[in-house]
Design a protein around this motif. Sequence first.
Motif, short mmCIF file in Angstrom:
data_model
loop_
_atom_site.label_atom_id
_atom_site.label_comp_id
_atom_site.label_asym_id
_atom_site.label_seq_id
_atom_site.Cartn_x
_atom_site.Cartn_y
_atom_site.Cartn_z
N ALA A 102 32.84 44.57 -75.94
CA ALA A 102 32.63 45.12 -77.29
C ALA A 102 31.94 44.01 -78.32
CB ALA A 102 34.06 45.93 -77.75
N VAL A 103 31.22 43.45 -78.46
CA VAL A 103 30.83 42.43 -79.07
C VAL A 103 29.96 43.27 -80.59
CG1 VAL A 103 29.30 41.00 -79.35
CG2 VAL A 103 29.71 41.10 -77.63
N THR A 104 30.47 42.16 -81.83
CA THR A 104 30.13 43.22 -83.10
C THR A 104 28.94 42.04 -84.08
OG1 THR A 104 32.20 41.74 -83.78
CG2 THR A 104 32.19 43.50 -83.14
N GLY A 105 28.21 41.92 -84.45
CA GLY A 105 27.16 41.59 -84.99
C GLY A 105 26.21 40.85 -84.16
N HIS A 106 25.49 40.48 -84.82
CA HIS A 106 23.70 40.13 -84.07
C HIS A 106 23.70 38.29 -84.23
CE1 HIS A 106 22.79 43.67 -84.83
NE2 HIS A 106 23.50 44.25 -85.82
N ASP A 107 23.15 38.07 -82.59
CA ASP A 107 22.89 37.38 -82.31
C ASP A 107 23.75 36.01 -82.41
OD1 ASP A 107 20.31 37.41 -81.98
OD2 ASP A 107 18.98 37.51 -83.88
N ARG A 166 27.53 38.57 -71.67
CA ARG A 166 26.99 39.15 -73.42
C ARG A 166 26.41 37.96 -74.03
NH1 ARG A 166 28.82 44.05 -75.40
NH2 ARG A 166 26.94 43.59 -76.65
N ILE A 167 26.56 37.17 -73.44
CA ILE A 167 26.56 35.65 -74.39
C ILE A 167 25.29 35.01 -73.87
CG2 ILE A 167 27.36 33.23 -74.59
CD1 ILE A 167 29.79 33.80 -73.92
N ARG A 168 24.26 35.51 -74.49
CA ARG A 168 22.95 34.93 -74.22
C ARG A 168 22.20 33.17 -73.26
NH1 ARG A 168 20.92 36.26 -78.33
NH2 ARG A 168 19.95 38.09 -78.19
N GLY A 169 21.92 33.39 -72.34
CA GLY A 169 21.11 32.04 -71.49
C GLY A 169 22.59 32.05 -70.48
N THR A 170 24.06 32.42 -70.83
CA THR A 170 24.45 31.81 -69.47
C THR A 170 23.93 32.76 -67.93
OG1 THR A 170 25.81 34.36 -69.34
CG2 THR A 170 26.84 32.02 -70.94
N ILE A 171 24.41 32.20 -66.59
CA ILE A 171 24.33 32.55 -66.08
C ILE A 171 24.42 34.14 -65.49
CG2 ILE A 171 24.22 32.33 -63.64
CD1 ILE A 171 24.76 29.36 -63.40
N GLY A 200 19.75 46.19 -70.84
CA GLY A 200 20.82 46.64 -70.53
C GLY A 200 21.80 46.14 -70.74
N ARG A 201 21.53 45.39 -71.53
CA ARG A 201 22.42 44.08 -71.62
C ARG A 201 24.42 44.68 -72.48
NH1 ARG A 201 22.49 39.49 -77.19
NH2 ARG A 201 24.64 38.91 -76.77
N THR A 202 24.16 45.47 -73.06
CA THR A 202 25.35 46.45 -73.85
C THR A 202 25.88 47.42 -72.88
OG1 THR A 202 23.94 47.93 -74.85
CG2 THR A 202 24.64 46.38 -76.57
N ALA A 203 25.53 47.55 -72.40
CA ALA A 203 26.01 49.18 -70.80
C ALA A 203 27.07 47.95 -70.41
CB ALA A 203 24.79 48.99 -69.94
N GLU A 218 30.45 38.03 -82.89
CA GLU A 218 31.42 37.99 -81.67
C GLU A 218 32.31 38.89 -81.29
OE1 GLU A 218 33.54 36.41 -86.26
OE2 GLU A 218 33.40 38.70 -85.74
N LEU A 219 33.41 38.26 -80.17
CA LEU A 219 33.65 38.77 -78.77
C LEU A 219 34.76 39.80 -79.42
CD1 LEU A 219 33.73 39.96 -76.28
CD2 LEU A 219 35.01 38.21 -75.39
N ALA A 220 34.96 40.86 -79.98
CA ALA A 220 36.60 42.23 -80.25
C ALA A 220 37.39 42.28 -79.40
CB ALA A 220 35.58 43.07 -81.03
N TRP A 221 36.49 42.72 -77.57
CA TRP A 221 37.83 43.22 -77.00
C TRP A 221 36.79 43.54 -75.29
CZ3 TRP A 221 35.61 47.75 -75.03
CH2 TRP A 221 35.71 48.54 -75.75
N VAL A 222 37.58 43.12 -74.41
CA VAL A 222 37.61 43.98 -72.93
C VAL A 222 38.00 44.11 -72.25
CG1 VAL A 222 35.72 42.75 -71.53
CG2 VAL A 222 35.65 41.10 -73.10
N SER A 223 37.77 45.69 -71.82
CA SER A 223 38.57 46.35 -71.40
C SER A 223 37.92 46.26 -69.04
CB SER A 223 38.28 47.82 -71.75
OG SER A 223 38.56 47.97 -72.79
#
Length: 346
Positions: free
Chosen positions: A301-306, A267-272, A282-285, A310-315
């Motif tokens: 689950a990421v909130t906000g834009h650009d 979800r972090i733009r630019g990472t490998i 499909g970044r949000t899938a 922020e990262l809220a949780w990962v399941s």
Amino acid sequence: MLAHIAHAHGSPSSTLVLPAEQLPSSEEALSRALSDGVAWLAGHGLSAVTKIALVSASEHPLFDLDYRFVQVIPGDPVRFDFRGSCGHSVLSSVVVAARLGWLPRLAPGHRTRVRVLNTDDHVVCEVDECVRDRTTFTAHFLNHPAVPLRELLPFGEPTTDLPYEDGMIRVSAVSVGNPYLFLSGHDLGVGTPEELFAAGEPLFRTMTAIRRSAAHQYGYPVEGAFPKVAAVLPDGEDGLAVRAVSVPSWHPTIALTGAVCLGAARRIRGTIPFQLAGGETGRTAPLRIRTAGGCTTSAAAVTGHDRDSELAWVSVPEKAVSFTGTVSIDSFEPHVQKEDSCLLSI
């Protein structure tokens, strides 16, 4: 002392679960105690157990269990790494704690809140299914409050050129659950997932050397277990093929914290992982993760834009744990904290 063993399916090792209050808290004294315990395991055919969890009922009102992870580093002498965590061992600890009566009997829908003392992570272990000695969970790694994505990059950028003994390589350093280095398989000379899964000792040595270099950058012991390292390749829509290094060999699948960190990194733009999983498409899938030992998914689950995201949780769902059994380890007795032992005599 009675100790309990549980195995999370897909983990390279079962977990030895111990009552924290009965053992020393300082790393020096605890290392002496665990050295005697590991020697006992080796003498009883259990040398393959290289993960240790120290657990207690949490005194914090928001949590059910406090959990401290210790990674065994095999060798002579044996060493221990206290810096990181293990998601598989968190789940194993929940299974054991329920059998000891520290938690309500596990049933579908039941949620156990675990405070990870090593990393200050907050993990909610939600039961999906209970069948005899096997429990299946969805693990939720929570951030309260949500953490800006940029703060998940220990080196400050989505990618960094990292020097190591054979030259320079591009890496993405991301820290969620545990610190991880993600490498492109293409940069390692690997073209397909099948080649990645079949790669042998030369690739293992290269990735280990890269991990050691990064450990130096982090200020960690280069012979320890952290940061973790994994190579990734594209694997269809919303998918990545992954091969990870564990202690002391290849991971048979991927660590639960690795799946969590990979889901966040995507979800972090630019990472490998972002680039190889299709970039913005499909970044949000949910991310589908394929390893030589099976598949899993990771939903972040990421909130906000650009820049304000922020990262809220990962399941991560469908993580199964089997209770293996109970052993009486008499070599722990000289180290038991006598004033507390009566509280936890099971």
